[in-house]
Design a protein around this motif. Structure first.
Motif, mmCIF file in Angstrom:
data_model
loop_
_atom_site.group_PDB
_atom_site.id
_atom_site.type_symbol
_atom_site.label_atom_id
_atom_site.label_comp_id
_atom_site.label_asym_id
_atom_site.label_seq_id
_atom_site.Cartn_x
_atom_site.Cartn_y
_atom_site.Cartn_z
ATOM 1 N N MET A 74 0.854 -1.185 0.000
ATOM 2 C CA MET A 74 0.000 0.000 0.000
ATOM 3 C C MET A 74 0.894 1.240 0.000
ATOM 4 S SD MET A 74 -2.935 -1.525 0.228
ATOM 5 C CE MET A 74 -4.226 -0.458 0.778
ATOM 6 N N ASN A 75 0.287 2.409 -0.130
ATOM 7 C CA ASN A 75 1.008 3.662 0.008
ATOM 8 C C ASN A 75 1.468 3.760 1.465
ATOM 9 O OD1 ASN A 75 1.468 6.433 0.748
ATOM 10 N ND2 ASN A 75 0.462 7.059 -1.141
ATOM 11 N N LYS A 76 2.754 3.703 1.695
ATOM 12 C CA LYS A 76 3.314 3.624 3.052
ATOM 13 C C LYS A 76 3.049 4.877 3.879
ATOM 14 C CE LYS A 76 5.499 -0.233 1.907
ATOM 15 N NZ LYS A 76 4.555 -1.171 1.376
ATOM 16 N N ARG A 77 2.778 5.981 3.219
ATOM 17 C CA ARG A 77 2.518 7.224 3.944
ATOM 18 C C ARG A 77 1.102 7.242 4.535
ATOM 19 N NH1 ARG A 77 3.364 12.662 4.668
ATOM 20 N NH2 ARG A 77 1.797 14.074 3.825
ATOM 21 N N HIS A 78 0.157 6.626 3.848
ATOM 22 C CA HIS A 78 -1.256 6.725 4.236
ATOM 23 C C HIS A 78 -1.864 5.428 4.757
ATOM 24 C CE1 HIS A 78 -1.783 10.786 2.636
ATOM 25 N NE2 HIS A 78 -0.966 10.416 1.668
ATOM 26 N N TRP A 79 -1.126 4.334 4.723
ATOM 27 C CA TRP A 79 -1.681 3.047 5.143
ATOM 28 C C TRP A 79 -0.749 2.346 6.120
ATOM 29 C CZ3 TRP A 79 -6.404 0.997 3.673
ATOM 30 C CH2 TRP A 79 -7.091 1.717 2.692
ATOM 31 N N ASN A 80 -1.343 1.710 7.123
ATOM 32 C CA ASN A 80 -0.622 0.881 8.075
ATOM 33 C C ASN A 80 -1.120 -0.549 7.987
ATOM 34 O OD1 ASN A 80 1.036 2.783 9.352
ATOM 35 N ND2 ASN A 80 -0.558 3.370 10.792
ATOM 36 N N THR A 81 -0.230 -1.492 8.246
ATOM 37 C CA THR A 81 -0.622 -2.876 8.471
ATOM 38 C C THR A 81 -0.579 -3.095 9.972
ATOM 39 O OG1 THR A 81 0.208 -3.631 6.335
ATOM 40 C CG2 THR A 81 -0.064 -5.300 8.056
ATOM 41 N N VAL A 82 -1.719 -3.501 10.518
ATOM 42 C CA VAL A 82 -1.892 -3.658 11.964
ATOM 43 C C VAL A 82 -2.028 -5.138 12.285
ATOM 44 C CG1 VAL A 82 -3.429 -3.138 13.903
ATOM 45 C CG2 VAL A 82 -3.020 -1.411 12.126
ATOM 46 N N THR A 83 -1.192 -5.635 13.209
ATOM 47 C CA THR A 83 -1.332 -6.998 13.708
ATOM 48 C C THR A 83 -2.370 -6.966 14.814
ATOM 49 O OG1 THR A 83 0.958 -7.499 13.137
ATOM 50 C CG2 THR A 83 -0.128 -8.992 14.701
ATOM 51 N N VAL A 84 -3.524 -7.530 14.529
ATOM 52 C CA VAL A 84 -4.689 -7.400 15.398
ATOM 53 C C VAL A 84 -4.437 -7.952 16.797
ATOM 54 C CG1 VAL A 84 -7.111 -8.082 15.656
ATOM 55 C CG2 VAL A 84 -6.240 -7.357 13.422
ATOM 56 N N SER A 85 -3.820 -9.119 16.895
ATOM 57 C CA SER A 85 -3.630 -9.758 18.206
ATOM 58 C C SER A 85 -2.608 -9.033 19.082
ATOM 59 C CB SER A 85 -3.193 -11.211 18.020
ATOM 60 O OG SER A 85 -1.949 -11.253 17.336
ATOM 61 N N ALA A 86 -1.827 -8.139 18.504
ATOM 62 C CA ALA A 86 -0.780 -7.443 19.261
ATOM 63 C C ALA A 86 -1.273 -6.138 19.888
ATOM 64 C CB ALA A 86 0.418 -7.168 18.363
ATOM 65 N N LEU A 87 -2.534 -5.797 19.649
ATOM 66 C CA LEU A 87 -3.092 -4.553 20.184
ATOM 67 C C LEU A 87 -4.400 -4.845 20.916
ATOM 68 C CD1 LEU A 87 -2.665 -2.177 17.102
ATOM 69 C CD2 LEU A 87 -1.301 -2.191 19.188
ATOM 70 N N PRO A 88 -4.769 -3.994 21.867
ATOM 71 C CA PRO A 88 -6.082 -4.156 22.507
ATOM 72 C C PRO A 88 -7.194 -4.008 21.464
ATOM 73 C CG PRO A 88 -4.727 -2.562 23.703
ATOM 74 C CD PRO A 88 -4.009 -2.871 22.424
ATOM 75 N N ALA A 89 -8.245 -4.785 21.639
ATOM 76 C CA ALA A 89 -9.366 -4.756 20.686
ATOM 77 C C ALA A 89 -9.953 -3.357 20.544
ATOM 78 C CB ALA A 89 -10.441 -5.749 21.113
ATOM 79 N N ALA A 90 -9.990 -2.606 21.643
ATOM 80 C CA ALA A 90 -10.547 -1.247 21.589
ATOM 81 C C ALA A 90 -9.720 -0.364 20.652
ATOM 82 C CB ALA A 90 -10.618 -0.640 22.987
ATOM 83 N N LEU A 91 -8.400 -0.506 20.675
ATOM 84 C CA LEU A 91 -7.547 0.285 19.791
ATOM 85 C C LEU A 91 -7.744 -0.140 18.333
ATOM 86 C CD1 LEU A 91 -5.443 2.432 19.238
ATOM 87 C CD2 LEU A 91 -3.661 0.785 19.881
ATOM 88 N N VAL A 92 -7.857 -1.433 18.103
ATOM 89 C CA VAL A 92 -8.094 -1.911 16.730
ATOM 90 C C VAL A 92 -9.407 -1.336 16.209
ATOM 91 C CG1 VAL A 92 -8.496 -3.935 15.282
ATOM 92 C CG2 VAL A 92 -6.734 -4.007 17.055
ATOM 93 N N ARG A 93 -10.456 -1.364 17.023
ATOM 94 C CA ARG A 93 -11.745 -0.800 16.603
ATOM 95 C C ARG A 93 -11.609 0.689 16.292
ATOM 96 N NH1 ARG A 93 -13.658 -4.507 20.499
ATOM 97 N NH2 ARG A 93 -13.599 -2.927 22.125
ATOM 98 N N GLU A 94 -10.850 1.405 17.126
ATOM 99 C CA GLU A 94 -10.634 2.840 16.903
ATOM 100 C C GLU A 94 -9.909 3.090 15.579
ATOM 101 O OE1 GLU A 94 -7.785 6.217 18.851
ATOM 102 O OE2 GLU A 94 -8.922 4.975 20.260
ATOM 103 N N LEU A 95 -8.904 2.268 15.282
ATOM 104 C CA LEU A 95 -8.140 2.432 14.043
ATOM 105 C C LEU A 95 -8.991 2.116 12.815
ATOM 106 C CD1 LEU A 95 -4.723 0.895 15.155
ATOM 107 C CD2 LEU A 95 -5.335 3.323 14.964
#
Length: 118
Positions: A74-95
């Motif tokens: 993806m465009n590295k400036r505007h997109w992130n790849t998020v590892t879901v299990s490594a973050l709290p579910a609330a943060l994933v939902r926020e992202l």
């Protein structure tokens, strides 16, 4: 957050749809034809590509270097790849919600109003 929960959350937004333009293994979640999330829901670990404000993307990568990296294919400036299990579910939902909101903000005003997100 499980793959089923991620899928359900993405589809819970107004006018959100799931499509498979890259093959049956990759779910692409769109609003008004624009992508806001992309995930291979069967992959382990579960990851999701999400649109992000460029300054926020840098901050998230610094705060969570093992969980948030520049968007894969993806465009590295505007997109992130998020590892879901490594973050709290609330943060994933926020992202995910932030990604949806960024995409909606780029739509024409009439479309935003139709989605009830001025």
């Amino acid at each position: 957050m499980t793959p089923e929960q991620l899928r359900a959350f993405c589809l819970d937004f107004n006018a959100a749809v799931e499509e498979f333009p890259f093959g049956p293994e990759t779910s692409v979640f769109k609003v008004a034809g624009k992508m806001f999330a992309l995930s291979a829901l069967d992959a382990r670990p579960l990851t999701v590509n999400l649109k992000c404000d460029p300054d926020e993307a840098v901050r998230l990568r610094a705060d969570h270097p093992d969980a948030v990296v520049p968007g894969y294919h993806m465009n590295k400036r505007h997109w992130n790849t998020v590892t879901v299990s490594a973050l709290p579910a609330a943060l994933v939902r926020e992202l995910v919600e932030d990604s949806y909101d960024l995409v909606v903000a780029g739509l024409p005003k009439a479309e935003r109003l139709r989605l009830d997100r001025p």
